[in-house]
Design an enzyme around this catalytic site. Structure first.
Site, PDB file in Angstrom:
ATOM      1  N   THR A 158       0.900  -1.154   0.000  1.00 24.57           N
ATOM      2  CA  THR A 158       0.000   0.000   0.000  1.00 24.57           C
ATOM      3  C   THR A 158       0.937   1.202   0.000  1.00 24.57           C
ATOM      4  O   THR A 158       2.021   1.133   0.598  1.00 24.57           O
ATOM      5  CB  THR A 158      -0.923   0.054   1.236  1.00 24.57           C
ATOM      6  OG1 THR A 158      -0.107   0.216   2.398  1.00 24.57           O
ATOM      7  CG2 THR A 158      -1.775  -1.199   1.390  1.00 24.57           C
ATOM      8  N   HIS A 159       0.557   2.263  -0.697  1.00 26.89           N
ATOM      9  CA  HIS A 159       1.429   3.442  -0.865  1.00 26.89           C
ATOM     10  C   HIS A 159       2.766   3.057  -1.494  1.00 26.89           C
ATOM     11  O   HIS A 159       3.773   3.731  -1.278  1.00 26.89           O
ATOM     12  CB  HIS A 159       1.696   4.147   0.476  1.00 26.89           C
ATOM     13  CG  HIS A 159       0.466   4.402   1.290  1.00 26.89           C
ATOM     14  ND1 HIS A 159      -0.210   5.599   1.267  1.00 26.89           N
ATOM     15  CD2 HIS A 159      -0.243   3.592   2.125  1.00 26.89           C
ATOM     16  CE1 HIS A 159      -1.264   5.527   2.071  1.00 26.89           C
ATOM     17  NE2 HIS A 159      -1.310   4.308   2.589  1.00 26.89           N
ATOM     18  N   SER A 280      17.779  -1.077 -26.408  1.00 27.29           N
ATOM     19  CA  SER A 280      17.993   0.348 -26.592  1.00 27.29           C
ATOM     20  C   SER A 280      18.932   0.535 -27.774  1.00 27.29           C
ATOM     21  O   SER A 280      19.832  -0.273 -27.986  1.00 27.29           O
ATOM     22  CB  SER A 280      18.621   0.924 -25.321  1.00 27.29           C
ATOM     23  OG  SER A 280      19.334   2.097 -25.626  1.00 27.29           O
ATOM     24  N   LYS A 286      20.429  -2.782 -22.175  1.00 30.12           N
ATOM     25  CA  LYS A 286      19.018  -2.573 -21.842  1.00 30.12           C
ATOM     26  C   LYS A 286      18.076  -3.628 -22.393  1.00 30.12           C
ATOM     27  O   LYS A 286      18.253  -4.149 -23.474  1.00 30.12           O
ATOM     28  CB  LYS A 286      18.542  -1.204 -22.380  1.00 30.12           C
ATOM     29  CG  LYS A 286      19.143   0.000 -21.695  1.00 30.12           C
ATOM     30  CD  LYS A 286      18.754   0.147 -20.234  1.00 30.12           C
ATOM     31  CE  LYS A 286      17.320   0.546 -20.043  1.00 30.12           C
ATOM     32  NZ  LYS A 286      17.063   1.902 -20.520  1.00 30.12           N
ATOM     33  N   GLU A 293       4.657  -0.720 -21.157  1.00 26.60           N
ATOM     34  CA  GLU A 293       4.656   0.754 -21.116  1.00 26.60           C
ATOM     35  C   GLU A 293       3.656   1.319 -22.112  1.00 26.60           C
ATOM     36  O   GLU A 293       2.944   2.290 -21.833  1.00 26.60           O
ATOM     37  CB  GLU A 293       6.047   1.303 -21.467  1.00 26.60           C
ATOM     38  CG  GLU A 293       7.102   1.050 -20.423  1.00 26.60           C
ATOM     39  CD  GLU A 293       8.479   1.410 -20.959  1.00 26.60           C
ATOM     40  OE1 GLU A 293       8.801   2.604 -21.034  1.00 26.60           O
ATOM     41  OE2 GLU A 293       9.234   0.491 -21.342  1.00 26.60           O
TER      42      GLU A 293
END
Ligand code: ARG
Length: 464
Positions: A158-159, A280, A286, A293
């Site tokens: 949570t948070h 990348s 990468k 996304e």
């Protein structure tokens, strides 16, 4: 003037300028519902014959020609460029070209205003079915993963702060529930839109003795839109549909975000197969979770579609206004984008593995089971508020001494409450904390099993 003059140009002394036609043409988008347009015309023409507005022979010839036009379009053989104005005009023009003046009878007792509303409703029915299938597919993948990782423990957040241990399966099944409501929302949306607008004509109905109920039956509608002005002027079914797509996309974006986080080196909880990640162009090391996304990003696009249609409709006086032609962009975009995202998400998930060890590492030496101490004290008669405060102090003490809760000695615990005994340590192991959960819908093994049994049955027998 290179383009052919529109079919409605009778009262005009001057031909429509090419600039104006280019500006107002919508065929680039609305050609996507040529099948719905033709299906609607076929039902309309059959009704015109049944009510003796035209002869059966005329209806037969029009119907045959319409069907061959559908084939021409399917094979890319009909020119649908901008100068045709919209798909309705393009098909009618072609019909007249094929069978002469008889083709001009098709539009009897009809307007493009009720025709376009019909096409949209038919198109949405198909789109809803497709989206529901894709939701079901994604639910099945989630269920499969939930079974596979049934007893994998992870920190629940949570948070975005570690909160309590949960099962990964419980986390995954939360999305199955969310998607179920999305499925139902689509169902509700279909229920409301499945009424025939045709027969409203331009806005006031028609003096021909048409049979709207017959057309409704032919096209599989549950009835007619009663008020002719309502039938041609509202787009609430579109707003409701895109709102539903927005909720679907919100759900996908949350899971997309989690996959992005979990794929990071910081979390390292999930790994998606190379085929669904990208590299990348500059940094050779990468491996980016671009698909997740993009799903996250495309959610924003759908919200844009929703605001688009709402803004177009806001404060429009009744009945039809040409502004409403702008509804095509949000409509087609919302359908295509939501479809794509649901589709790719199933694939991303199939090709993602979760790292049991990494999840469990994050449960060690931590305070995720602190609530267990509080609950333990409550069961021994301490009020929850007091128990919460005692436990808070124990946590602070542990942090100050750089220890996890389970590394504290009983004597240290006793300092905070005499009610704490040796058996409290049993509760501090994450798997114990999970096993101790009792409430319905909790992350206990029993409750998660129940969910799996429920969904296995529900998804198998799901009615579309
Ligand atoms: N292309 C138009 C649309 O999508 C069809 C309806 C046009 N009606 C009219 N009266 N100009 O809205």
């Amino acid at each position: 003037m290179s383009h052919q003059q529109p079919l409605w140009s009778g009262r005009f002394k001057e031909p429509l300028s090419e600039i104006a036609l280019r500006f107002s043409s919508s065929i680039d988008l609305d050609k996507q519902f040529y099948q719905e347009d033709i299906a609607g015309s076929v039902a309309h023409v059959e009704m015109l014959a049944a009510t003796k507005i035209i002869s059966s022979e005329e209806a037969r010839r029009i119907r045959t020609a319409l069907k061959s036009i559908a084939k021409e379009i399917a094979h890319g053989k009909l020119d649908l460029s901008w100068d045709k104005e919209d798909i309705h005009m393009a098909i009618e023009q072609r019909l007249i070209q094929k069978i002469g003046p008889l083709g001009g009878k098709l539009h009897t007792a009809r307007s493009r205003n009720d025709q376009v509303a019909l096409d949209e409703r038919l198109y949405l029915r198909g789109a809803i079915k497709e989206l529901q299938k894709l939701i079901l597919q994604l639910q099945r993948v989630l269920l499969y993963k939930a079974e596979k990782y049934f007893d994998t423990l992870m920190p629940g957040y949570t948070h975005l702060q570690r909160a309590q241990p949960v099962y990964l399966s419980h986390h995954l099944l939360a999305y199955v529930s969310m998607l179920e409501r999305d499925f139902e929302r689509l169902h509700d949306c279909r229920k409301r839109l499945n009424k025939l607008p045709l027969g409203a004509a331009a806005l006031a109905g028609t003096s021909f003795p048409i049979d709207r109920a017959l057309v409704a039956r032919k096209l599989g509608f549950d009835g007619i839109v009663e008020n002719s002005m309502d039938a041609v002027s509202d787009r609430d079914y579109l707003i409701e549909f895109i709102a539903t797509c927005s909720i679907i996309m919100t759900h996908l974006s949350r899971f997309g975000e989690e996959l992005v986080l979990w794929s990071s080196q910081e979390f390292a909880f999930a790994r998606t197969n190379d085929a669904y990640t990208t590299g990348s162009s500059i940094m050779p090391q990468k491996k980016n979770p671009d698909m997740a996304e993009l799903v996250r990003g495309k959610a924003g696009r759908i919200f844009g579609d929703l605001v688009n249609i709402l803004t177009t409709m806001k404060a429009l006086p009744l009945a039809y206004n040409r502004d409403m032609q702008e509804d095509k962009l949000p409509l087609f975009d919302a359908v295509a984008t939501t479809r794509q995202c649901l589709f790719i998400f199933s694939h991303i998930l199939v090709h993602t593995t979760f790292d049991k060890k990494r999840f469990e590492e994050e449960l060690k030496n931590d305070f995720l089971t602190a609530t267990e101490i509080a609950d333990y004290l409550v069961k021994k008669g301490v009020s929850f508020r007091e128990a919460h405060s005692i436990t808070g102090k124990i946590v602070t003490h542990a942090i100050e001494h750089k220890k996890g809760l389970s590394q504290l000695k009983l004597i240290e615990l006793k300092h905070f409450s005499a009610k704490l005994e040796d058996d409290v340590f049993e509760l501090l192991a994450p798997h114990k904390s999970i096993e101790h959960k009792k409430s319905a819908g909790s992350t206990s093994p029993l409750e998660v099993k129940k969910q799996i049994i429920h969904w296995t049955r529900a998804l198998k027998t799901k009615k579309m």
